[in-house]
Scaffold this motif. Structure first.
Motif, PDB file in Angstrom:
ATOM      1  N   ILE A 149      53.100   3.266  59.736  1.00  0.00           N
ATOM      2  CA  ILE A 149      53.483   4.011  58.543  1.00  0.00           C
ATOM      3  C   ILE A 149      54.995   3.930  58.356  1.00  0.00           C
ATOM      4  CG2 ILE A 149      53.672   6.388  57.654  1.00  0.00           C
ATOM      5  CD1 ILE A 149      50.940   6.901  59.086  1.00  0.00           C
ATOM      6  N   LEU A 151      58.494   5.218  55.829  1.00  0.00           N
ATOM      7  CA  LEU A 151      58.937   6.315  54.981  1.00  0.00           C
ATOM      8  C   LEU A 151      59.036   5.912  53.515  1.00  0.00           C
ATOM      9  CD1 LEU A 151      59.774   9.269  55.333  1.00  0.00           C
ATOM     10  CD2 LEU A 151      62.130   8.510  55.609  1.00  0.00           C
ATOM     11  N   LEU A 175      50.844  15.208  51.366  1.00  0.00           N
ATOM     12  CA  LEU A 175      51.906  15.068  52.363  1.00  0.00           C
ATOM     13  C   LEU A 175      53.081  14.270  51.789  1.00  0.00           C
ATOM     14  CD1 LEU A 175      52.499  15.619  55.432  1.00  0.00           C
ATOM     15  CD2 LEU A 175      51.582  13.327  55.861  1.00  0.00           C
ATOM     16  N   ASP A 178      54.967  16.316  48.935  1.00  0.00           N
ATOM     17  CA  ASP A 178      55.897  17.342  49.417  1.00  0.00           C
ATOM     18  C   ASP A 178      57.178  16.708  49.952  1.00  0.00           C
ATOM     19  OD1 ASP A 178      54.375  19.562  48.706  1.00  0.00           O
ATOM     20  OD2 ASP A 178      53.258  19.560  50.575  1.00  0.00           O
ATOM     21  N   SER A 179      57.031  15.595  50.639  1.00  0.00           N
ATOM     22  CA  SER A 179      58.221  14.901  51.147  1.00  0.00           C
ATOM     23  C   SER A 179      59.089  14.379  50.013  1.00  0.00           C
ATOM     24  CB  SER A 179      57.819  13.725  52.045  1.00  0.00           C
ATOM     25  OG  SER A 179      57.425  14.193  53.289  1.00  0.00           O
ATOM     26  N   VAL A 182      61.517  16.943  48.360  1.00  0.00           N
ATOM     27  CA  VAL A 182      62.805  17.275  48.995  1.00  0.00           C
ATOM     28  C   VAL A 182      63.759  16.105  49.068  1.00  0.00           C
ATOM     29  CG1 VAL A 182      62.400  19.289  50.444  1.00  0.00           C
ATOM     30  CG2 VAL A 182      61.669  17.053  51.263  1.00  0.00           C
ATOM     31  N   ASN A 195      63.123   3.947  60.007  1.00  0.00           N
ATOM     32  CA  ASN A 195      63.054   2.814  60.944  1.00  0.00           C
ATOM     33  C   ASN A 195      63.410   1.510  60.240  1.00  0.00           C
ATOM     34  OD1 ASN A 195      62.006   4.757  62.603  1.00  0.00           O
ATOM     35  ND2 ASN A 195      59.901   4.054  62.434  1.00  0.00           N
ATOM     36  N   ARG A 198      67.125   0.952  59.570  1.00  0.00           N
ATOM     37  CA  ARG A 198      67.851   0.524  60.775  1.00  0.00           C
ATOM     38  C   ARG A 198      67.652  -0.969  61.022  1.00  0.00           C
ATOM     39  NH1 ARG A 198      65.146   5.505  64.117  1.00  0.00           N
ATOM     40  NH2 ARG A 198      65.923   7.125  62.737  1.00  0.00           N
TER      41      ARG A 198
ATOM     42  N   GLU B   4      57.175  10.336  68.229  1.00  0.00           N
ATOM     43  CA  GLU B   4      56.304   9.607  67.315  1.00  0.00           C
ATOM     44  C   GLU B   4      55.192  10.543  66.861  1.00  0.00           C
ATOM     45  OE1 GLU B   4      55.298   5.438  69.274  1.00  0.00           O
ATOM     46  OE2 GLU B   4      55.710   6.961  70.791  1.00  0.00           O
ATOM     47  N   ASP B 166      67.094  14.233  63.792  1.00  0.00           N
ATOM     48  CA  ASP B 166      66.448  13.218  62.959  1.00  0.00           C
ATOM     49  C   ASP B 166      66.434  11.839  63.620  1.00  0.00           C
ATOM     50  OD1 ASP B 166      65.960  15.065  61.029  1.00  0.00           O
ATOM     51  OD2 ASP B 166      67.383  14.262  59.567  1.00  0.00           O
ATOM     52  N   ASP B 167      67.483  11.517  64.342  1.00  0.00           N
ATOM     53  CA  ASP B 167      67.590  10.193  64.948  1.00  0.00           C
ATOM     54  C   ASP B 167      66.503   9.934  65.983  1.00  0.00           C
ATOM     55  OD1 ASP B 167      69.742   9.569  63.430  1.00  0.00           O
ATOM     56  OD2 ASP B 167      71.233   9.826  65.005  1.00  0.00           O
ATOM     57  N   LEU B 169      63.341  10.676  65.544  1.00  0.00           N
ATOM     58  CA  LEU B 169      62.027  10.736  64.891  1.00  0.00           C
ATOM     59  C   LEU B 169      61.636   9.399  64.274  1.00  0.00           C
ATOM     60  CD1 LEU B 169      62.608  14.107  62.976  1.00  0.00           C
ATOM     61  CD2 LEU B 169      61.933  13.775  65.372  1.00  0.00           C
ATOM     62  N   ASP B 170      60.377   9.003  64.435  1.00  0.00           N
ATOM     63  CA  ASP B 170      59.905   7.806  63.731  1.00  0.00           C
ATOM     64  C   ASP B 170      59.547   8.182  62.279  1.00  0.00           C
ATOM     65  OD1 ASP B 170      57.403   9.001  63.849  1.00  0.00           O
ATOM     66  OD2 ASP B 170      56.390   7.237  64.661  1.00  0.00           O
ATOM     67  N   ASP B 171      59.185   7.179  61.487  1.00  0.00           N
ATOM     68  CA  ASP B 171      58.980   7.427  60.055  1.00  0.00           C
ATOM     69  C   ASP B 171      57.844   8.409  59.779  1.00  0.00           C
ATOM     70  OD1 ASP B 171      61.063   5.734  59.521  1.00  0.00           O
ATOM     71  OD2 ASP B 171      59.958   4.468  58.117  1.00  0.00           O
ATOM     72  N   SER B 172      56.770   8.326  60.537  1.00  0.00           N
ATOM     73  CA  SER B 172      55.658   9.263  60.330  1.00  0.00           C
ATOM     74  C   SER B 172      56.127  10.693  60.557  1.00  0.00           C
ATOM     75  CB  SER B 172      54.512   8.968  61.308  1.00  0.00           C
ATOM     76  OG  SER B 172      53.950   7.715  61.056  1.00  0.00           O
ATOM     77  N   LEU B 174      59.268  11.794  60.308  1.00  0.00           N
ATOM     78  CA  LEU B 174      60.185  12.168  59.220  1.00  0.00           C
ATOM     79  C   LEU B 174      59.406  12.610  57.982  1.00  0.00           C
ATOM     80  CD1 LEU B 174      62.817   9.280  59.518  1.00  0.00           C
ATOM     81  CD2 LEU B 174      63.279  11.704  59.897  1.00  0.00           C
ATOM     82  N   LEU B 175      58.316  11.909  57.699  1.00  0.00           N
ATOM     83  CA  LEU B 175      57.469  12.264  56.552  1.00  0.00           C
ATOM     84  C   LEU B 175      56.932  13.682  56.714  1.00  0.00           C
ATOM     85  CD1 LEU B 175      56.130  10.983  53.969  1.00  0.00           C
ATOM     86  CD2 LEU B 175      54.186  10.444  55.446  1.00  0.00           C
ATOM     87  N   CYS B 176      56.434  13.992  57.910  1.00  0.00           N
ATOM     88  CA  CYS B 176      55.894  15.333  58.181  1.00  0.00           C
ATOM     89  C   CYS B 176      56.997  16.386  58.118  1.00  0.00           C
ATOM     90  CB  CYS B 176      55.242  15.364  59.557  1.00  0.00           C
ATOM     91  SG  CYS B 176      53.799  14.302  59.689  1.00  0.00           S
ATOM     92  N   ASP B 178      59.844  16.379  56.393  1.00  0.00           N
ATOM     93  CA  ASP B 178      60.265  16.685  55.023  1.00  0.00           C
ATOM     94  C   ASP B 178      59.229  17.565  54.324  1.00  0.00           C
ATOM     95  OD1 ASP B 178      62.727  15.418  55.106  1.00  0.00           O
ATOM     96  OD2 ASP B 178      61.894  13.481  54.532  1.00  0.00           O
ATOM     97  N   SER B 179      57.954  17.281  54.564  1.00  0.00           N
ATOM     98  CA  SER B 179      56.907  18.115  53.957  1.00  0.00           C
ATOM     99  C   SER B 179      56.949  19.533  54.497  1.00  0.00           C
ATOM    100  CB  SER B 179      55.524  17.526  54.246  1.00  0.00           C
ATOM    101  OG  SER B 179      55.285  16.442  53.412  1.00  0.00           O
ATOM    102  N   LYS B 181      59.502  21.129  55.527  1.00  0.00           N
ATOM    103  CA  LYS B 181      60.669  21.833  54.983  1.00  0.00           C
ATOM    104  C   LYS B 181      60.344  22.561  53.680  1.00  0.00           C
ATOM    105  CE  LYS B 181      64.322  18.822  56.827  1.00  0.00           C
ATOM    106  NZ  LYS B 181      65.141  17.627  56.468  1.00  0.00           N
TER     107      LYS B 181
END
Lengths: 232, 232
Positions: A149, A151, A175, A178-179, A182, A195, A198, B4, B166-167, B169-172, B174-176, B178-179, B181
């Motif tokens: 997955i 972002l 999901l 909501d992301s 923000v 990811n 980077r 992850e 944040d650094d 966290l993987d993309d999945s 980060l998605l969770c 932001d939601s 928040k």
């Protein structure tokens, strides 16, 4: 009109009745942003293939060929996967064969859908307008990166979802929505944490990422027809 | 210390070096919320099994047995999967065998991890404190519903992630995050929109859902040891 989001190709098997649904393929960095740009710049069609060998055959027949593997232009090809490679004067009126790591694979996976649509932030409004007009159940199909997955594709799914009623959205879509809420006002900064950023940033393609985050600069949309991507 | 998130059991295969990682199993509605409650109410252990037949064998040997299939208590069992079934006076000092649709399956899938931890909103702070203390890479493993991604498990992953940089966290994840928040101040209302809510609510278990959305009412955490879930 229901909306489901597939966050990874590894979850695509969960889609039922594919033949009745409109599938939006999403590979923001960079395949679907680049395809949208190519069609906007006047190419008559993009022929997507996941096989480099197939692209090589087209190239041998005189087609222009674009493609990358793991972010690098394939040796001997005319273009890589950067949208900036596809200048109007080079591609106008021509057919381009394109092979990419993740995006073209997803187009092939989705080919039996009622219709396959190419999604990008560049033409978000037009994508939404088009799928609304189709008036069918929708699948937002995120290409991710090597089955994982990511972002940027997920946030684009959220962007599309923001135009529809919550009751129409499955949990994956909620999901993403909501992301997106923000992050929508600072997409590029959000993707800085991802990811993919980077990985791509290390190859010096920040400009590509900035470009692919731009909203509604293009007012056309690509669809799959008889194995080729053309303007709807 | 990297984090992850696995949003569906169908993506669990992507985890590498499982044996070095701490896996937090998340099935908010309701398995992991219920397990957390059972241990908090003084049961000495919960024996998780995905097989109803195994639970039946334990029951025949005199164990208390809990379980559901598709949200319904298994006939002849002492308890269903509602946390309210497991009253302190009934379970204190006892071992309970528990089988559920999704949660116990994930516990078994994760059993070769360095440690398996049971996550719920009820003991969020304690979960975070525990995994921080472990000081290893973390996998937030969402049980979902029949391999599909669900909102409540994903939001809990975001809740855990909110305690880390944040650094990491993987993309999945980060998605969770932001939601989470945008939804953390109205979790129950957010889950009203979810697929699971529509399904469970129709069985009259709104109270369960309200309970499972409560934050930090329990100050202990369950872990898997020798096939049994016990307090850490």
């Amino acid at each position: 009109m229901k909306i489901e989001t597939v966050l990874s190709p590894a979850l695509f098997y969960q889609i039922e009745h594919l033949e009745d649904k409109v599938v939006v393929v999403i590979d923001i960095l960079r395949a679907t942003s680049t395809i949208t740009t190519i069609l906007h710049h006047g190419a008559t069609a993009v022929i997507p293939t996941k096989e480099e060998a197939v692209a090589q055959e087209y190239k041998a027949k005189g087609y222009l060929a674009g493609g990358e593997r793991s972010g690098e232009t394939i040796p001997g090809f005319d273009f890589g996967n950067s949208p900036f490679h596809y200048k109007r004067e080079l591609i106008h009126g021509k057919e381009i064969v394109l092979t990419t790591t993740n995006g073209t694979k997803c187009i092939e996976m989705a080919q039996n859908a009622y219709q396959v649509v190419i999604g990008s932030f560049l033409n978000l409004n037009k994508v939404v307008e088009h799928i609304t007009f189709m008036n069918r159940d929708i699948v937002l199909f995120c290409a991710g990166w090597k089955e994982k997955i990511n972002l940027e594709d997920s946030l684009f799914a959220g962007a599309v979802a923001s135009y529809f009623a919550d009751d129409d959205l499955d949990d994956s879509t909620l999901l993403c929505l909501d992301s997106y809420k923000v992050t929508k006002d600072h997409l590029f900064d959000t993707l800085r944490k991802s990811n993919h950023f980077r990985r791509l940033a290390s190859k010096g393609v920040i400009e590509d990422i900035e470009y692919c985050c731009m909203l509604n600069t293009i007012n056309s949309v690509g669809i799959l027809k008889d194995g080729k991507l053309i303007l709807a």
